[in-house]
Design an enzyme around this catalytic site. Structure first.
Site, PDB file in Angstrom:
ATOM      1  N   TRP A 118       0.817  -1.223   0.000  1.00  0.00           N
ATOM      2  CA  TRP A 118       0.000   0.000   0.000  1.00  0.00           C
ATOM      3  C   TRP A 118       0.848   1.269   0.000  1.00  0.00           C
ATOM      4  CZ3 TRP A 118      -4.953  -0.561   3.585  1.00  0.00           C
ATOM      5  CH2 TRP A 118      -5.816  -1.502   3.001  1.00  0.00           C
ATOM      6  N   LYS A 119       2.151   1.142   0.170  1.00  0.00           N
ATOM      7  CA  LYS A 119       3.043   2.317   0.221  1.00  0.00           C
ATOM      8  C   LYS A 119       2.503   3.334   1.249  1.00  0.00           C
ATOM      9  CE  LYS A 119       4.140   1.401  -4.564  1.00  0.00           C
ATOM     10  NZ  LYS A 119       4.811   1.833  -5.754  1.00  0.00           N
TER      11      LYS A 119
ATOM     12  N   HIS B 102      12.863  -2.061  -1.488  1.00  0.00           N
ATOM     13  CA  HIS B 102      11.990  -1.578  -2.570  1.00  0.00           C
ATOM     14  C   HIS B 102      12.729  -0.456  -3.304  1.00  0.00           C
ATOM     15  CE1 HIS B 102       8.673   0.331  -4.674  1.00  0.00           C
ATOM     16  NE2 HIS B 102       7.994  -0.783  -4.488  1.00  0.00           N
TER      17      HIS B 102
ATOM     18  N   GLU C 107      11.821   2.296  -4.354  1.00  0.00           N
ATOM     19  CA  GLU C 107      11.548   3.649  -3.843  1.00  0.00           C
ATOM     20  C   GLU C 107      12.418   3.951  -2.629  1.00  0.00           C
ATOM     21  OE1 GLU C 107       7.292   3.276  -3.570  1.00  0.00           O
ATOM     22  OE2 GLU C 107       7.159   3.275  -5.757  1.00  0.00           O
TER      23      GLU C 107
ATOM     24  N   GLY D  19       4.335   1.688 -11.179  1.00  0.00           N
ATOM     25  CA  GLY D  19       3.418   2.831 -11.185  1.00  0.00           C
ATOM     26  C   GLY D  19       3.302   3.527 -12.524  1.00  0.00           C
TER      27      GLY D  19
ATOM     28  N   SER E 198       3.237  -2.586 -12.219  1.00  0.00           N
ATOM     29  CA  SER E 198       2.016  -2.393 -13.009  1.00  0.00           C
ATOM     30  C   SER E 198       1.236  -3.680 -13.265  1.00  0.00           C
ATOM     31  CB  SER E 198       2.346  -1.671 -14.327  1.00  0.00           C
ATOM     32  OG  SER E 198       2.845  -0.368 -14.052  1.00  0.00           O
TER      33      SER E 198
ATOM     34  N   GLY F 222       1.378  -2.798  -6.316  1.00  0.00           N
ATOM     35  CA  GLY F 222       1.268  -1.504  -5.656  1.00  0.00           C
ATOM     36  C   GLY F 222      -0.135  -0.938  -5.831  1.00  0.00           C
ATOM     37  N   GLY F 223      -0.308  -0.067  -6.822  1.00  0.00           N
ATOM     38  CA  GLY F 223      -1.566   0.666  -7.015  1.00  0.00           C
ATOM     39  C   GLY F 223      -2.807  -0.213  -6.997  1.00  0.00           C
TER      40      GLY F 223
HETATM   41  C1  PEP Z   1       5.407  -1.647  -6.217  1.00  0.00           C
HETATM   42  O1  PEP Z   1       5.641  -0.508  -5.871  1.00  0.00           O
HETATM   43  O2  PEP Z   1       5.872  -2.599  -5.563  1.00  0.00           O
HETATM   44  C2  PEP Z   1       4.595  -1.833  -7.415  1.00  0.00           C
HETATM   45  C3  PEP Z   1       4.711  -2.952  -8.060  1.00  0.00           C
HETATM   46  O3  PEP Z   1       3.774  -0.796  -7.789  1.00  0.00           O
HETATM   47  P1  PEP Z   1       2.695  -0.792  -8.993  1.00  0.00           P
HETATM   48  O4  PEP Z   1       1.964  -2.116  -8.950  1.00  0.00           O
HETATM   49  O5  PEP Z   1       1.789   0.354  -8.691  1.00  0.00           O
HETATM   50  O6  PEP Z   1       3.452  -0.642 -10.262  1.00  0.00           O
END
Ligand code: PEP
Length: 249
Positions: free
Chosen positions: A12-13, A96, A98, A172, A211, A232-233
């Site tokens: 969920w970040k 991660h 980020e 993302g 994604s 993620g999203g």
């Molecule tokens: C993530 O940050 O681990 C990720 C995979 O993000 P997203 O699915 O939004 O690309």
């Protein structure tokens, strides 16, 4: 071929307030109803929600998104692996992209965090992946290989380690590598894991992240050596996340 139980993991970040626990409860109730089949399901909410999520998320696992390498001490604002465990987490994401980018985390720092996670009784999800420039200059396997060599914890087993391949340029952005590209990198990671962890490397789960959406989940999760997803999203709503985890029904 080893039968590996897949892992559908949501990150969920820095998103989610107490009101978001409704989404988590909806995911947990679908897991209990069998809608995610043989997959193990994990949500990593922000640290503020871990204890409440562990209460609300019966049937699924809860994880942290980062931990400090030390068990306790003078590190204002940080959270140790032991604290995550105490709050009800059983997993923690480390390295991660980020955090590698925003907090300058090196491979050694990621390894130290992963080893702290293991000491605290958590399973570590170690993230690796190349940037757009690195892919375009043909360095993907070299970059991923050096992250694997430098950031995996020593003495891990298939029960205490998960590797997530997350191309930085796919996170993302709505962009994903082709299935063939994913297959190539995952086969390479499997080979490295078998080399580094004899007897265990063939059983370690390798997740694809970047994604992943309900629309591409069947294709990406069907690639050889892809043992689940790090999402993620699309993990922020029960509907989207279950559209991904549900491929294992
Ligand atoms: C993530 O940050 O681990 C990720 C995979 O993000 P997203 O699915 O939004 O690309």
């Amino acid at each position: 071929m080893t039968d590996i139980r897949p892992l559908a993991a949501g990150n969920w970040k820095m998103n989610g307030l107490r009101a978001s626990l409704g989404e988590l409860e909806a995911i947990a109730s679908a897991v209990r109803a069998g809608e995610t089949g043989r997959a193990e399901v994990l949500i990593c909410p922000p640290a503020t929600l871990i204890a409440a999520a562990a209460q609300a998320g019966g049937g699924m696992a809860i994880g942290g998104q980062d931990c400090h390498a030390a068990a306790s001490g003078a590190h204002t604002g940080d959270i140790s692996a032991q604290m995550l465990r105490d709050a009800g987490a059983t997993y923690v994401i480390v390295g991660h992209s980020e955090r590698r980018a925003d907090h300058g985390e090196s491979d050694q720092m990621v390894r130290d965090k992963a080893e702290a996670a293991l000491r605290a009784g958590l399973t570590a999800i170690v993230c690796v992946g190349e940037t757009r420039d690195q892919r375009e200059s043909g360095q993907t396997l070299a970059v991923v290989g050096s992250q694997i060599a430098g950031s995996l914890p020593h003495d891990a087993t298939a029960a205490t380690l998960v590797v997530a391949y997350e191309p930085v340029w796919a996170i993302g952005t709505g962009l994903t590598p082709t299935a063939a590209d994913v297959a190539e990198v995952h086969a390479f990671i499997r080979h490295e894991l078998i080399d580094l962890m004899p007897g265990e490397g063939e059983k370690v789960r390798i997740l694809y992240g970047g994604s992943v959406k309900p629309a591409n989940a069947v294709e990406l999760m069907g690639v050889e050596n892809v043992n689940g997803a790090l999402v993620g999203g699309a993990s922020l709503t029960a509907k989207d996340f279950l559209g991904i985890a549900g491929v294992y029904k």
